[in-house]
Design a protein around this motif. Sequence first.
Motif, PDB file in Angstrom:
ATOM      1  N   ASP A  99      60.164  42.493  47.277  1.00 61.99           N
ATOM      2  CA  ASP A  99      59.987  42.157  45.859  1.00 61.99           C
ATOM      3  C   ASP A  99      58.492  41.938  45.622  1.00 61.99           C
ATOM      4  N   THR A 102      57.370  38.447  42.771  1.00 57.27           N
ATOM      5  CA  THR A 102      57.446  37.011  42.943  1.00 57.27           C
ATOM      6  C   THR A 102      56.715  36.554  44.198  1.00 57.27           C
ATOM      7  N   TYR A 105      60.989  34.143  46.569  1.00 56.96           N
ATOM      8  CA  TYR A 105      61.993  35.149  46.854  1.00 56.96           C
ATOM      9  C   TYR A 105      63.055  35.028  45.772  1.00 56.96           C
ATOM     10  N   SER A 106      63.846  36.053  45.628  1.00 59.53           N
ATOM     11  CA  SER A 106      64.916  36.025  44.647  1.00 59.53           C
ATOM     12  C   SER A 106      66.248  36.306  45.327  1.00 59.53           C
ATOM     13  N   ARG A 108      68.601  37.686  43.689  1.00 59.82           N
ATOM     14  CA  ARG A 108      69.175  38.737  42.839  1.00 59.82           C
ATOM     15  C   ARG A 108      68.678  40.106  43.298  1.00 59.82           C
ATOM     16  N   GLU A 111      66.167  42.445  41.406  1.00 59.08           N
ATOM     17  CA  GLU A 111      64.759  42.088  41.285  1.00 59.08           C
ATOM     18  C   GLU A 111      63.914  42.627  42.431  1.00 59.08           C
ATOM     19  N   TYR A 112      64.524  43.347  43.331  1.00 65.47           N
ATOM     20  CA  TYR A 112      63.799  43.910  44.459  1.00 65.47           C
ATOM     21  C   TYR A 112      63.418  45.358  44.177  1.00 65.47           C
TER      22      TYR A 112
END
Length: 125
Positions: A99, A102, A105-106, A108, A111-112
Motif C-alpha cells: 500500500d 498509508t 497499514y490497512s 482493507r 486499499e492495496y
Amino acid sequence: QVQLVESGGGLVQAGGSLRLSCTASGRTFSSYGMGWFRQAPGKEREFVAGISRGGGITGYADSVKGRFTISRDNAKNTVYLQMSSLKPEDTAVYYCAADRRTSGYSPRSNEYDYWGQGTQVTVSS
C-alpha cells in the motif's frame, strides 16, 4: 511499479509452523505499508496481518492474533509472516500486498496497490 513474490508455503500438520516470505522488487520498499491476506476456497479474501513502513506498527486479525507474527526487513525488501500453532482453518492461499498511500497499514484489501501471486498453505488435521 512493485513486483511481489511470495514463498514459504507448503503442507504442514496441525500445530506446526511455517514462515512465509514476500520479496519486493525496486528501491522503494520502505515506502509501502505491507499486508498479508488469505483466501480459502469458496471464501472471500481476508486480512491476516499488516505492518507499517518502518515496522513499528503491526496489526492482526483476531483469528491469528497470538499465533502469527508479521515483520519486515527493509534492507532485504522482504516482509515475513511467521505462523505458529497452525490449524486446519488456516488453510488458504496467502497473498502479500503493498500500500503506497498509508504510512501505517490497512485491513482493507481494496486499499492495496500491488499484490503477489500467492502461496498455498495447507494444514492437515
